[in-house]
Design a protein around this motif. Structure first.
Motif, PDB file in Angstrom:
ATOM      1  N   MET A 296       6.545 -11.031  24.082  1.00  0.00           N
ATOM      2  CA  MET A 296       5.402 -10.271  23.625  1.00  0.00           C
ATOM      3  C   MET A 296       4.674 -11.059  22.530  1.00  0.00           C
ATOM      4  SD  MET A 296       5.243  -6.427  22.065  1.00  0.00           S
ATOM      5  CE  MET A 296       5.353  -6.667  20.311  1.00  0.00           C
ATOM      6  N   THR A 297       3.382 -11.137  22.645  1.00  0.00           N
ATOM      7  CA  THR A 297       2.563 -11.800  21.632  1.00  0.00           C
ATOM      8  C   THR A 297       2.500 -10.916  20.398  1.00  0.00           C
ATOM      9  OG1 THR A 297       1.247 -12.775  23.389  1.00  0.00           O
ATOM     10  CG2 THR A 297       0.297 -12.816  21.194  1.00  0.00           C
ATOM     11  N   THR A 298       2.655 -11.528  19.222  1.00  0.00           N
ATOM     12  CA  THR A 298       2.637 -10.739  17.998  1.00  0.00           C
ATOM     13  C   THR A 298       1.323 -10.869  17.238  1.00  0.00           C
ATOM     14  OG1 THR A 298       3.714 -12.513  16.786  1.00  0.00           O
ATOM     15  CG2 THR A 298       5.136 -10.812  17.723  1.00  0.00           C
ATOM     16  N   LEU A 299       0.477 -11.814  17.619  1.00  0.00           N
ATOM     17  CA  LEU A 299      -0.860 -11.945  17.042  1.00  0.00           C
ATOM     18  C   LEU A 299      -1.855 -11.945  18.190  1.00  0.00           C
ATOM     19  CD1 LEU A 299      -0.302 -14.794  14.396  1.00  0.00           C
ATOM     20  CD2 LEU A 299      -0.336 -12.331  13.990  1.00  0.00           C
ATOM     21  N   LYS A 300      -3.040 -11.466  17.929  1.00  0.00           N
ATOM     22  CA  LYS A 300      -4.077 -11.353  18.970  1.00  0.00           C
ATOM     23  C   LYS A 300      -4.527 -12.734  19.431  1.00  0.00           C
ATOM     24  CE  LYS A 300      -8.499  -9.288  20.026  1.00  0.00           C
ATOM     25  NZ  LYS A 300      -8.696  -7.955  20.469  1.00  0.00           N
ATOM     26  N   VAL A 301      -4.675 -12.871  20.746  1.00  0.00           N
ATOM     27  CA  VAL A 301      -5.259 -14.070  21.340  1.00  0.00           C
ATOM     28  C   VAL A 301      -6.717 -13.722  21.633  1.00  0.00           C
ATOM     29  CG1 VAL A 301      -5.148 -15.749  23.209  1.00  0.00           C
ATOM     30  CG2 VAL A 301      -3.028 -14.681  22.380  1.00  0.00           C
ATOM     31  N   HIS A 302      -7.607 -14.255  20.828  1.00  0.00           N
ATOM     32  CA  HIS A 302      -9.028 -13.929  20.944  1.00  0.00           C
ATOM     33  C   HIS A 302      -9.702 -14.692  22.079  1.00  0.00           C
ATOM     34  CE1 HIS A 302      -9.572 -11.520  17.307  1.00  0.00           C
ATOM     35  NE2 HIS A 302      -8.652 -12.304  16.763  1.00  0.00           N
ATOM     36  N   ASN A 303     -10.756 -14.081  22.597  1.00  0.00           N
ATOM     37  CA  ASN A 303     -11.698 -14.780  23.459  1.00  0.00           C
ATOM     38  C   ASN A 303     -13.015 -14.841  22.682  1.00  0.00           C
ATOM     39  OD1 ASN A 303     -13.102 -12.276  23.852  1.00  0.00           O
ATOM     40  ND2 ASN A 303     -11.720 -11.787  25.554  1.00  0.00           N
ATOM     41  N   ILE A 304     -14.036 -15.398  23.284  1.00  0.00           N
ATOM     42  CA  ILE A 304     -15.304 -15.560  22.562  1.00  0.00           C
ATOM     43  C   ILE A 304     -15.866 -14.210  22.127  1.00  0.00           C
ATOM     44  CG2 ILE A 304     -17.706 -16.356  22.756  1.00  0.00           C
ATOM     45  CD1 ILE A 304     -16.573 -18.678  24.520  1.00  0.00           C
ATOM     46  N   GLU A 305     -15.727 -13.185  22.956  1.00  0.00           N
ATOM     47  CA  GLU A 305     -16.281 -11.883  22.633  1.00  0.00           C
ATOM     48  C   GLU A 305     -15.525 -11.193  21.491  1.00  0.00           C
ATOM     49  OE1 GLU A 305     -15.506 -12.743  26.009  1.00  0.00           O
ATOM     50  OE2 GLU A 305     -17.575 -13.464  26.118  1.00  0.00           O
ATOM     51  N   SER A 306     -14.210 -11.333  21.459  1.00  0.00           N
ATOM     52  CA  SER A 306     -13.416 -10.593  20.457  1.00  0.00           C
ATOM     53  C   SER A 306     -13.234 -11.358  19.145  1.00  0.00           C
ATOM     54  CB  SER A 306     -12.034 -10.255  21.024  1.00  0.00           C
ATOM     55  OG  SER A 306     -11.236 -11.418  21.169  1.00  0.00           O
ATOM     56  N   ALA A 307     -13.553 -12.616  19.137  1.00  0.00           N
ATOM     57  CA  ALA A 307     -13.314 -13.455  17.956  1.00  0.00           C
ATOM     58  C   ALA A 307     -14.255 -13.108  16.808  1.00  0.00           C
ATOM     59  CB  ALA A 307     -13.502 -14.920  18.322  1.00  0.00           C
ATOM     60  N   PRO A 308     -13.791 -13.325  15.584  1.00  0.00           N
ATOM     61  CA  PRO A 308     -14.701 -13.196  14.445  1.00  0.00           C
ATOM     62  C   PRO A 308     -15.912 -14.111  14.642  1.00  0.00           C
ATOM     63  CG  PRO A 308     -12.443 -13.454  13.689  1.00  0.00           C
ATOM     64  CD  PRO A 308     -12.447 -13.696  15.170  1.00  0.00           C
ATOM     65  N   GLU A 309     -17.036 -13.707  14.109  1.00  0.00           N
ATOM     66  CA  GLU A 309     -18.303 -14.438  14.304  1.00  0.00           C
ATOM     67  C   GLU A 309     -18.175 -15.932  14.011  1.00  0.00           C
ATOM     68  OE1 GLU A 309     -21.583 -14.151  16.099  1.00  0.00           O
ATOM     69  OE2 GLU A 309     -20.440 -12.317  15.959  1.00  0.00           O
ATOM     70  N   ALA A 310     -17.514 -16.287  12.916  1.00  0.00           N
ATOM     71  CA  ALA A 310     -17.403 -17.704  12.523  1.00  0.00           C
ATOM     72  C   ALA A 310     -16.557 -18.517  13.490  1.00  0.00           C
ATOM     73  CB  ALA A 310     -16.831 -17.819  11.110  1.00  0.00           C
ATOM     74  N   ALA A 311     -15.711 -17.847  14.275  1.00  0.00           N
ATOM     75  CA  ALA A 311     -14.854 -18.554  15.226  1.00  0.00           C
ATOM     76  C   ALA A 311     -15.515 -18.759  16.586  1.00  0.00           C
ATOM     77  CB  ALA A 311     -13.539 -17.803  15.410  1.00  0.00           C
ATOM     78  N   LYS A 312     -16.549 -17.988  16.883  1.00  0.00           N
ATOM     79  CA  LYS A 312     -17.162 -18.044  18.216  1.00  0.00           C
ATOM     80  C   LYS A 312     -17.653 -19.446  18.588  1.00  0.00           C
ATOM     81  CE  LYS A 312     -18.042 -13.171  18.555  1.00  0.00           C
ATOM     82  NZ  LYS A 312     -18.893 -12.090  18.931  1.00  0.00           N
ATOM     83  N   PRO A 313     -18.399 -20.141  17.728  1.00  0.00           N
ATOM     84  CA  PRO A 313     -18.824 -21.491  18.122  1.00  0.00           C
ATOM     85  C   PRO A 313     -17.652 -22.463  18.272  1.00  0.00           C
ATOM     86  CG  PRO A 313     -19.621 -20.952  15.895  1.00  0.00           C
ATOM     87  CD  PRO A 313     -18.976 -19.723  16.453  1.00  0.00           C
ATOM     88  N   LEU A 314     -16.588 -22.226  17.526  1.00  0.00           N
ATOM     89  CA  LEU A 314     -15.404 -23.090  17.640  1.00  0.00           C
ATOM     90  C   LEU A 314     -14.713 -22.874  18.984  1.00  0.00           C
ATOM     91  CD1 LEU A 314     -14.057 -22.477  14.024  1.00  0.00           C
ATOM     92  CD2 LEU A 314     -15.305 -24.496  14.832  1.00  0.00           C
ATOM     93  N   LEU A 315     -14.626 -21.621  19.409  1.00  0.00           N
ATOM     94  CA  LEU A 315     -14.042 -21.333  20.723  1.00  0.00           C
ATOM     95  C   LEU A 315     -14.939 -21.839  21.845  1.00  0.00           C
ATOM     96  CD1 LEU A 315     -12.498 -17.769  20.274  1.00  0.00           C
ATOM     97  CD2 LEU A 315     -11.328 -19.984  20.300  1.00  0.00           C
ATOM     98  N   GLU A 316     -16.244 -21.740  21.649  1.00  0.00           N
ATOM     99  CA  GLU A 316     -17.176 -22.289  22.646  1.00  0.00           C
ATOM    100  C   GLU A 316     -16.979 -23.795  22.771  1.00  0.00           C
ATOM    101  OE1 GLU A 316     -20.920 -20.804  21.195  1.00  0.00           O
ATOM    102  OE2 GLU A 316     -20.558 -18.807  22.039  1.00  0.00           O
ATOM    103  N   ALA A 317     -16.746 -24.470  21.661  1.00  0.00           N
ATOM    104  CA  ALA A 317     -16.492 -25.923  21.691  1.00  0.00           C
ATOM    105  C   ALA A 317     -15.189 -26.226  22.429  1.00  0.00           C
ATOM    106  CB  ALA A 317     -16.456 -26.485  20.274  1.00  0.00           C
ATOM    107  N   SER A 318     -14.168 -25.408  22.207  1.00  0.00           N
ATOM    108  CA  SER A 318     -12.897 -25.586  22.925  1.00  0.00           C
ATOM    109  C   SER A 318     -13.098 -25.414  24.417  1.00  0.00           C
ATOM    110  CB  SER A 318     -11.854 -24.570  22.437  1.00  0.00           C
ATOM    111  OG  SER A 318     -11.508 -24.808  21.104  1.00  0.00           O
ATOM    112  N   ASN A 319     -13.829 -24.370  24.792  1.00  0.00           N
ATOM    113  CA  ASN A 319     -14.090 -24.110  26.202  1.00  0.00           C
ATOM    114  C   ASN A 319     -14.847 -25.269  26.838  1.00  0.00           C
ATOM    115  OD1 ASN A 319     -13.920 -22.441  28.505  1.00  0.00           O
ATOM    116  ND2 ASN A 319     -16.018 -21.738  28.172  1.00  0.00           N
ATOM    117  N   LYS A 320     -15.810 -25.809  26.121  1.00  0.00           N
ATOM    118  CA  LYS A 320     -16.592 -26.938  26.631  1.00  0.00           C
ATOM    119  C   LYS A 320     -15.714 -28.191  26.763  1.00  0.00           C
ATOM    120  CE  LYS A 320     -20.769 -29.617  25.777  1.00  0.00           C
ATOM    121  NZ  LYS A 320     -21.879 -29.894  24.883  1.00  0.00           N
TER     122      LYS A 320
END
Length: 183
Positions: A1-25
């Motif tokens: 069982m995961t004990t911390l949330k695994v975010h996606n672009i939609e659920s991530a804090p605003e400041a993390a969204k461009p970082l996740l987009e960079a990872s996806n790219k």
């Protein structure tokens, strides 16, 4: 069982969204580790920057793999060992090196074994290595710069290994075939 949330672009804090987009790219997916790190955008940014900096060191692909996997295995990271096995294969690292690192057996190449040995000493002893450890490493053809670069790699791996232990991050589908556990 995961004990911390695994975010996606939609659920991530605003400041993390461009970082996740960079990872996806960059990877064609958002690695689970990045999704967890997104819960603290500064940590995700630090991890990504450390990763980039470590890949720009004097180490070649085999040496990067030796440092990463030696630390991953020593820290018994259920997520990073399979992930870096897949990454090493993409980097065209010899399977004999990959297997030896995963199995904690000495490497056939003396210079790579010296790198593995000093990385393990730095990791296990929290940087308190002996003069003899350093002299053996230098005798193998490495220098002070590489000692410092190992510390850079260790900094990256502490972030990922410790996060994965706490989060119990699920291994990404692409790396599940390389599942690993400490013997």
């Amino acid at each position: 069982m995961t004990t911390l949330k695994v975010h996606n672009i939609e659920s991530a804090p605003e400041a993390a969204k461009p970082l996740l987009e960079a990872s996806n790219k960059a990877y064609g997916m958002i690695p689970g580790l990045h999704g967890v790190l997104a819960g603290a955008p500064g940590l995700l940014k630090a991890y990504q920057e450390l990763h980039q900096l470590f890949t720009e060191t004097s180490f070649n692909n085999e040496e990067l793999t030796v440092v990463w996997q030696t630390i991953n295995v020593e820290h018994a990271c259920h997520y990073c060992v399979p992930a870096h096995t897949g990454i090493a294969k993409m980097m065209k690292v010899d399977d004999a090196i990959i297997d030896a690192l995963r199995d904690e057996t000495p490497l056939a190449d003396a210079k790579l074994e010296a790198l593995r040995t000093i990385t393990l000493a730095i990791t296990r002893n929290r940087g308190n290595v002996s003069k003899e450890d350093l002299e053996s490493f230098y005798a193998a053809g490495y220098g002070e710069q590489q000692v410092l670069e190992i510390i850079l790699g260790l900094s990256q791996k502490v972030i990922s290994n410790y996060t994965n232990h706490i989060a119990n991050t699920p291994v990404d589908e692409a790396f599940q075939k390389f599942a690993w556990s400490k013997k």
